[in-house]
Design a protein around this motif. Structure first.
Motif, short mmCIF file in Angstrom:
data_model
loop_
_atom_site.label_atom_id
_atom_site.label_comp_id
_atom_site.label_asym_id
_atom_site.label_seq_id
_atom_site.Cartn_x
_atom_site.Cartn_y
_atom_site.Cartn_z
N ALA A 52 1.73 -0.62 -6.33
CA ALA A 52 0.95 0.07 -5.29
C ALA A 52 1.06 1.58 -5.42
O ALA A 52 0.17 2.32 -4.99
N GLY A 53 2.16 2.06 -6.00
CA GLY A 53 2.35 3.50 -6.16
C GLY A 53 1.72 4.10 -7.38
O GLY A 53 1.78 5.32 -7.58
N LEU A 54 1.09 3.28 -8.21
CA LEU A 54 0.53 3.78 -9.46
C LEU A 54 -0.88 4.38 -9.35
O LEU A 54 -1.14 5.41 -9.99
N PRO A 55 -1.82 3.80 -8.59
CA PRO A 55 -3.23 4.24 -8.73
C PRO A 55 -3.50 5.71 -8.43
O PRO A 55 -3.93 6.45 -9.33
N LEU A 56 -3.30 6.18 -7.20
CA LEU A 56 -3.68 7.56 -6.88
C LEU A 56 -2.84 8.56 -7.67
O LEU A 56 -3.39 9.48 -8.31
N ALA A 106 0.87 -1.19 0.00
CA ALA A 106 0.00 0.00 0.00
C ALA A 106 0.90 1.23 0.00
O ALA A 106 1.80 1.34 0.84
N ALA A 107 0.66 2.13 -0.93
CA ALA A 107 1.50 3.33 -1.04
C ALA A 107 1.01 4.42 -0.11
O ALA A 107 -0.19 4.54 0.16
N VAL A 108 1.96 5.22 0.38
CA VAL A 108 1.65 6.38 1.20
C VAL A 108 1.53 7.60 0.29
O VAL A 108 2.37 7.82 -0.58
N ASN A 109 0.48 8.38 0.50
CA ASN A 109 0.27 9.63 -0.23
C ASN A 109 0.09 10.76 0.77
O ASN A 109 -0.35 10.53 1.90
#
Length: 316
Positions: A125-129, A37-40
């Motif tokens: 995981a870093g691609l969607p948002l 899960a990526a942090v934004n």
């Protein structure tokens, strides 16, 4: 299941690692075993309560909107995915409660696409948002066309780095602001780097004397004001950071889940058009440290939390 949650707004110290209620799987959802899960920046802004005026928080809140993982149970109405499918998702609902920083997440199919085969789970995981933000601003808000010049702010960051790649793919010339230590990275992405700080307007004018056709603002404030003065006649301005963009004739944009857009991004990743740079990974138990690093605001690419191989250590 194990996961991260917070029971009140506050700093990274409110994040707790422990046992959480297993998610129920609705008819139009699939249960995803989370791999990463990526942090934004929006994650810590939600945690500190900045989005409380627009998003209800149902405590305890599991943070996180980005995910990559494997489908382990489709909902009763789901035909798009089956057990074993590798997926990515921007799993945002219109309230805060059921996020992605846990062993499992029940994700609506409208938020998901198949994971790009070329990317690792951490990269995916870093691609969607970030990818959806870049795509929706460039294509739908700014309507960037081949041959135009686009100014992208924070071009080495999570959103900015994908925006540079996508704008170049659209056939635009890309000027990207970044700290000098990131200039080679911006060049590798397909952009022409310029330094932040005093004299920014002059440096951009040196590269584009007639102004730029489109500006993608990710910073706001004085940067937004400067950007408004760099636009060519009939140029366009969009910001994801500052609603004041409307006062300059631009558009304020907030990314929305869109399965079709996400499928397109996944396809571009498999074609090698876009890549995701992961600056650092943390185990789920160290999500608080990942939040702290994100809040420092100097990230190149993405910060990612991995879920497999967890221990029972505290959240930090």
């Amino acid at each position: 299941m194990k996961g991260i949650s917070y029971r009140r707004y506050g700093g990274p110290e409110v994040l707790e690692y422990g046992e959480l209620r297993d998610p129920k799987v609705g008819p139009d959802q699939v249960l995803v075993k989370v791999r990463a899960a990526a942090v934004n920046p929006v994650d810590w802004k939600c945690r500190e309560g900045y989005l409380d005026p627009v998003l209800d928080a149902v405590f305890p809140v599991i943070p996180g909107w980005d995910v990559s993982g494997v489908v382990v149970q489709p909902g009763a109405a789901v035909t798009e995915f089956a057990v074993g499918d590798e997926v990515i998702g921007y799993v945002r609902e219109d309230f805060l409660s059921r996020g992605t920083f846990a062993e499992y997440v029940a994700a609506p199919v409208r938020t998901l696409a198949r994971k790009p085969r070329r990317l690792s789970f951490e990269e995916a995981a870093g691609l969607p948002l970030a990818g959806l933000t870049a795509y929706q601003v460039l294509v739908k808000a700014l309507e960037v066309k081949r041959g135009e010049t686009v100014l992208v702010h924070a071009a080495a960051g999570g959103v900015g780095s994908l925006a540079v790649q996508l704008a170049a793919h659209l056939g635009a010339r890309v000027i990207g602001t970044a700290g000098e230590r990131h200039h080679d990275h911006v060049r590798a992405l397909g952009g022409e780097p310029v330094a932040y700080g005093d004299g920014l307007a002059e440096r951009v004018r040196g590269l584009a004397p007639e102004g730029v056709e489109a500006v993608f603002d990710t910073i706001g404030g004085d940067t937004l004001k400067t950007s408004a003065n760099l636009i060519a006649p009939e140029g366009r301005l969009a910001s994801i950071a500052d609603p004041e963009v409307v006062a300059y004739g631009g558009r304020y944009c907030f990314v929305r889940p869109d399965a079709e857009d996400l499928r397109h991004l996944s396809h571009l990743a498999d074609q090698g058009v876009v890549t995701v740079h992961v600056q650092q990974t943390f185990p789920l138990t160290r999500t608080a440290d990942a939040h702290r690093l994100s809040q420092e605001g100097h990230t190149r690419g993405k910060i990612v939390v991995t879920v497999e191989g967890e221990t029972d250590e505290g959240a930090g």
